[in-house]
Write an enzyme that holds these catalytic residues in place. Structure first.
Site, PDB file in Angstrom:
ATOM      1  N   CYS A  82     -65.600  69.351  16.589  1.00  0.00           N
ATOM      2  CA  CYS A  82     -66.446  69.489  15.690  1.00  0.00           C
ATOM      3  C   CYS A  82     -67.734  68.328  15.737  1.00  0.00           C
ATOM      4  O   CYS A  82     -68.328  68.011  16.827  1.00  0.00           O
ATOM      5  CB  CYS A  82     -66.071  70.107  14.445  1.00  0.00           C
ATOM      6  N   HIS A 176     -61.668  73.297  14.623  1.00  0.00           N
ATOM      7  CA  HIS A 176     -60.486  72.434  14.132  1.00  0.00           C
ATOM      8  C   HIS A 176     -59.306  72.529  14.291  1.00  0.00           C
ATOM      9  O   HIS A 176     -58.554  73.276  13.017  1.00  0.00           O
ATOM     10  CB  HIS A 176     -60.977  71.960  12.408  1.00  0.00           C
ATOM     11  N   GLU A 178     -56.836  70.865  14.232  1.00  0.00           N
ATOM     12  CA  GLU A 178     -55.984  69.921  13.004  1.00  0.00           C
ATOM     13  C   GLU A 178     -55.876  70.500  11.798  1.00  0.00           C
ATOM     14  O   GLU A 178     -54.977  70.165  10.797  1.00  0.00           O
ATOM     15  CB  GLU A 178     -56.603  68.537  13.075  1.00  0.00           C
TER      16      GLU A 178
HETATM   17  N1  GLN Z   1     -72.495  69.698  11.181  1.00  0.00           N
HETATM   18  C1  GLN Z   1     -71.357  68.377  11.313  1.00  0.00           C
HETATM   19  C2  GLN Z   1     -72.255  67.593  12.209  1.00  0.00           C
HETATM   20  O1  GLN Z   1     -73.380  67.860  12.389  1.00  0.00           O
HETATM   21  C3  GLN Z   1     -70.115  68.686  12.095  1.00  0.00           C
HETATM   22  C4  GLN Z   1     -69.255  69.395  11.027  1.00  0.00           C
HETATM   23  C5  GLN Z   1     -67.678  69.399  11.135  1.00  0.00           C
HETATM   24  O2  GLN Z   1     -67.356  68.263  11.909  1.00  0.00           O
HETATM   25  N2  GLN Z   1     -66.941  70.270  10.587  1.00  0.00           N
HETATM   26  O3  GLN Z   1     -71.715  66.369  12.484  1.00  0.00           O
END
Ligand code: GLN
EC number: 4.3.3.6
Length: 202
Positions: A82, A176, A178
């Site tokens: 992410c 994710h 994890e």
């Molecule tokens: N939207 C977040 C960002 O721009 C990422 C979100 C996440 O890691 N769950 O960093």
């Protein structure tokens, strides 16, 4: 050299603890990393989910951004989830001011592409390299990958959007693993780290 790879989790912000648990479950020795000297002795590194601008700014502040870039350029295996995916992208389509990346994967990412926090969702994904049932992908304000370069391999898509990519020793997912208790994606990364160690010792 012990058989168990040592994998760091960049511990500046984000869901560090969950990655430490998942890596340990996938038979790695996992340790949090904040300072440049803590990069020594690592066989691989995870960049967690969280907020990519915050992680980027803290990495610069802690003096760890440049050493990280150097290790990744050098071929150290890395896995970003992410926000971590955003940090491994060579290019962000819509960066916030002052937002930098570590880079390592020739791809362009779009931040928050799947919508806002309250539009978070789960989806079953076929991930190349992960055998068995589909992976339950948890998407939280997740990015997607707009495009990848010739050396990057797409490992998974959702709704026609790229959500998992590998280029050499770098792996990135919009979702994710994890957070689900299913450690197969972490096991895939630990296998990449093991293969890299074997190649280095030949
Ligand atoms: N939207 C977040 C960002 O721009 C990422 C979100 C996440 O890691 N769950 O960093």
């Amino acid at each position: 050299m012990s058989d168990t790879p040592v994998i760091g989790v960049l511990a500046l912000q984000g869901d560090v603890r969950e990655h430490l648990v998942a890596l340990a479950a996938a038979d790695a020795v996992a340790r949090p990393v904040r300072r440049p000297d803590e990069l020594a002795g690592l066989d691989g590194l995870v960049v967690p989910g969280g907020e990519s601008t915050t992680i980027s700014k803290l990495a610069v502040l802690f003096g760890v951004m440049d050493p990280l870039r150097a290790r990744v350029r050098d071929g150290m295996p890395v896995y970003g989830t992410c926000a971590g995916m955003i940090l491994l992208a060579d290019k962000i389509l819509d960066p916030r001011s002052g937002q930098e990346t570590i880079g390592g994967i020739d791809m362009i990412v779009r931040r928050n592409a799947f919508g806002r926090q309250n539009e978070s969702f789960e989806a079953a994904l076929d991930v190349k390299g992960v055998a068995g049932d589909p992976v339950e992908g948890v998407f939280i304000r997740a990015p997607w990958v707009e495009s990848v370069g010739a050396d990057a391999e797409v490992l998974a898509e959702h709704d026609g959007h790229i959500v998992a990519v590998r280029q050499g020793n770098a792996l990135a997912t919009s979702f994710h693993p994890e957070l689900t208790g299913d450690h197969r994606v972490h096991a895939l990364f630990v296998d990449m780290v093991r293969a890299d160690r074997t190649a280095e010792s030949l």
